[in-house]
Design an enzyme around this catalytic site. Structure first.
Site, PDB file in Angstrom:
ATOM      1  CG  ASN A   1      -7.824  -4.595   0.946  1.00 12.66           C
ATOM      2  OD1 ASN A   1      -7.321  -3.704   1.262  1.00 12.66           O
ATOM      3  ND2 ASN A   1      -7.520  -5.745   0.978  1.00 12.66           N
TER       4      ASN A   1
ATOM      5  CG  HIS B   1      -2.246  -1.074   1.281  1.00 18.04           C
ATOM      6  ND1 HIS B   1      -3.097  -0.768   0.863  1.00 18.04           N
ATOM      7  CD2 HIS B   1      -1.935  -2.352   1.665  1.00 18.04           C
ATOM      8  CE1 HIS B   1      -3.985  -2.070   0.887  1.00 18.04           C
ATOM      9  NE2 HIS B   1      -3.123  -2.985   1.520  1.00 18.04           N
TER      10      HIS B   1
ATOM     11  CE1 TYR C   1      -1.995  -4.844   9.298  1.00 17.20           C
ATOM     12  CE2 TYR C   1      -2.184  -2.740   8.344  1.00 17.20           C
ATOM     13  CZ  TYR C   1      -2.693  -4.078   8.117  1.00 17.20           C
ATOM     14  OH  TYR C   1      -3.238  -4.708   7.000  1.00 17.20           O
TER      15      TYR C   1
END
Ligand code: HDE
Length: 668
Positions: free
Chosen positions: A124, A51, A338
């Site tokens: 998404n 991303h 993350y």
């Protein structure tokens, strides 16, 4: 204002280094130069490992329907209340500098700055995923990105490694159908749906748990481009999506999405023949309708791309009381990844949560201390809890605090995939046959294109084998297009595709397209002699529909209109190909059409618009160019002169002329 150094020293000369004499050597002493160049040398940070390329905007979430019966989160209690958000759309595979229109999944990440802390949904634009277990994510991404020896291809799945991996990973098959569909070449970030993908858990004030899937639906409707258009947009305007989002917000046309949940309980989940914890599956909305919750409006562009869009850090662990996780092994794996990746990306320390774009907008106090780039100055002598030396230090709060839902889990420690995750083909088949015939053709074209870039024949055949398990007809169509004939490998499977799943029309883009020009762009080709008055009224009528009106001319300074006045141009013809517009107008005199007809760039403007199934408005004078471009009259070829602009706009609002497609692209 004075220009200063980082220490606040006013700079006297920002043009020249400090030298001995006017041409002499540069002095090491020049701390002003050194500070400037040193800062510049460190301007870049690592890009996101996936991303990397994205665009974002500020806005708000507004609650339109209370969710208090199933969720105690504060942002879902009071109808009409707004919560600030920062939303980043992204493309997964390409590097940061790539183009916007590669065939790829798009990220749809929303940070809600709630009164109880930040709640992030990093979702998404596709409701299912490639893999079931986070253990495979590095392999998936390695296979998708550039091959490690050559460094290409950039941003494409059309290469050996990707198809090798997915052909050996049957659980990817449903997602393959989605990524070969037009969902992966959206017309705009503002015309995409968003999905939380996983099953999440909501908890209400009495502690009752409800499973949910999160959905966003764009107000402008779903729309995609055509593959040949995507290929050309990448060259004509690599920032197509980025500009579109920025320009619509700058023009005050604020993109909006409805926010919905599919809510269900354990008993409902048990009725399915697949597992709701398996992220390669979806729950058709015809079976479980969407419950409206609110709307998200994006109304402010970032002030600074780096400080906001680049430094924003989303994380699935950013939840608030009332929102909790499930045992989906993909989600569970994300809960670690993350923060971990962001420590590397955002400065090697744990303090990036203090950056303005990441900081919560509610009180934030704890005893975490120090670390690189600490920007707060905690006061006092107490940096631990419990403590007694100072009154009023912060304390845990069992009632208001986040309490994990006490789900009951027990079992042996195992590395094993549950049997309930074993059906890899039924929903792939259901997705394919839920599409309109046009969309099915596009999926077949996409498989053909991608596999034609796979040089390893055994890989191509193995993909055909997977498709054969979905449905032999689909495999045969792709095989025929590749010229593979009957060379379809058999791939064994324990669970064959079920053919009795009810189709889900909600999965089609064309089936639920909105007849509107709002947020779209009309491009009008003019040249010397074009009727000035007609252009003004076409422009006024177009703007009324909510579309933008852009003028393209052979010269960027514009063209001399019929009344001798200049018609200003937004694009020069070579820089404004028709792929950038949703519908085009050819407003030309016979002389202009004769001038343009020998020019390939003008012919391509028209022939591309035709083969991309666009509605084309024309003045009779444009005929020479229209004929040269091989345009065959149909419902989408509409005259605009003599006040007939409205008929053109009405036709353009209906979208592409799908009936034209078999003429311009042979169907296999
Ligand atoms: Fe991500 N993903 N992901 N992902 N993801 C990241 O975090 C990861 C997955 C998604 O605009 C990374 O800060 C793992 C599914 C979005 O900044 C990283 C797995 C979904 C964004 C990461 C997944 C997503 C990311 C890279 C498999 C849809 C961009 C940079 C378990 C529900 C957010 C970063 C933004 C970014 C890991 C799968 C959505 C490496 C391990 C499924 C929208 O942490």
């Amino acid at each position: 204002p004075n220009l200063t150094t980082n220490q606040g020293l006013v700079i006297a000369d920002d043009e020249n280094q400090l030298t001995v004499g006017s041409k002499g050597p540069v002095l090491l002493e020049d701390f002003i130069y050194r500070e400037k160049i040193n800062h510049f040398d460190h301007e870049r940070i690592p890009e996101r490992v996936v991303h990397a390329r994205g665009s974002a905007a500020h806005g708000y979430f507004e609650l339109t329907h209370s969710l208090s019966d199933i969720c105690k989160a504060d942002l879902f209690q009071r109808v009409g209340e707004r919560t600030p958000v920062f939303t980043r759309f992204s493309i997964v595979g390409p590097n940061r500098g790539g183009s916007d229109l590669y065939r790829d999944v798009r990220g749809f990440a929303v940070k809600h700055y709630t009164k109880e802390g930040n709640w992030d949904v990093a979702g998404n634009n596709i409701p299912v995923f490639f893999i079931q277990d986070a253990m495979k994510f590095p392999d998936l991404i390695h296979a998708q990105k550039q091959e490690p020896n050559s460094g290409f291809p950039q941003g494409q799945t059309a290469h050996n490694n990707f198809w090798d991996f997915v052909s050996l990973t049957p659980e990817s098959t449903n997602m393959l159908m989605w990524i070969m569909s037009d969902r992966t070449i959206p017309r705009s970030y503002t015309m995409m749906e968003g999905f939380g993908v996983h099953t999440f858990r909501l908890v209400n004030a009495s502690g009752k748990s409800t499973y949910v899937k999160f959905h966003w639906r764009p107000k402008l409707g779903l729309q995609s481009v055509i593959w040949d258009e995507a290929v050309k947009i990448n060259g004509a305007d690599p920032d197509y999506h980025r500009k579109d989002l920025w320009n619509s917000i700058a023009a005050g046309k604020f993109p909006e999405w409805g926010f919905y949940v599919q809510a269900f309980d354990e008993d409902f989940a048990k009725k399915f023949d697949f597992d709701v914890l398996d992220a390669t599956k979806l729950i058709p909305e015809e079976i479980l309708p969407l419950r409206p919750v609110g709307r998200m409006v994006l109304d402010r562009n970032p002030d600074n791309f780096f400080a906001e869009t680049e430094q924003v850090a989303y994380c699935p662990t950013h939840v608030v009381p009332g929102i909790d996780f499930t045992n989906d092994p993909l989600l569970q794996g994300r809960l670690f990844s993350y923060l971990d990746t962001q420590i590397t990306r955002l400065g090697g320390g744990p303090n990036f949560a203090q950056l303005p774009i990441n900081a919560p907008r509610c009180p934030m106090r704890n005893f975490q201390r120090d670390g690189r780039m600490q920007m707060m100055i905690p006061k006092g002598s107490v940096n631990y809890s419990p403590s007694s030396l100072v009154s009023d230090t912060e304390r845990e709060n069992p009632k208001a605090g986040f309490n994990t839902f006490p789900s009951h889990d027990e079992g042996d420690k195992l590395r094993i995939r549950p049997e309930s995750f074993g059906d890899h083909y039924s929903q792939a088949r259901q997705f394919f046959y839920s599409q309109t015939e046009t969309e099915q053709n596009h999926i077949i074209y996409a498989f053909t294109f991608e596999l034609s870039k796979v040089m390893a024949k055994p890989v191509r055949n193995r993909v055909l084998g997977q498709l054969n398990n979905v449905d032999p007809k689909i495999a045969q169509r792709v095989a025929a297009n590749l010229g593979s004939g009957s060379m379809i490998d058999r791939v064994s499977t324990k669970v064959p595709a079920r053919t009795n799943l009810k189709l889900s029309p909600a999965l089609s883009i064309i089936g639920k397209a909105k007849p509107t020009l709002e947020g779209r762009m009309v491009g009008c080709l003019v040249d010397d002699g074009t009727n000035t008055q007609m252009i003004s009224s076409l422009k006024a009528a177009t703007l009324k529909t909510g579309a933008m009106f852009k003028v393209i001319a052979p010269k960027v300074e514009g063209a001399k209109g019929s009344d001798g006045q200049v018609i200003d141009a937004d694009f020069q013809l070579a820089g404004g190909p028709s792929v950038l517009f949703d519908a085009v107008i050819l407003a030309l005199t016979p002389e202009a059409a004769q001038r343009l007809a020998p020019q390939p760039v003008a012919v391509a403007f028209v022939s591309d618009a035709f083969s991309h199934l666009k509605v084309i408005g024309y003045t009779p004078g444009a005929m020479a160019l229209i004929q040269k471009a091989g345009v065959v009259p149909d419902a989408g070829i509409v005259e605009v002169s003599g006040g007939m602009g409205d008929a053109f706009l009405a036709q353009a609002a209906k979208g592409r002329i799908w009936a034209r497609e078999p003429q311009v692209r042979p169907v296999a």
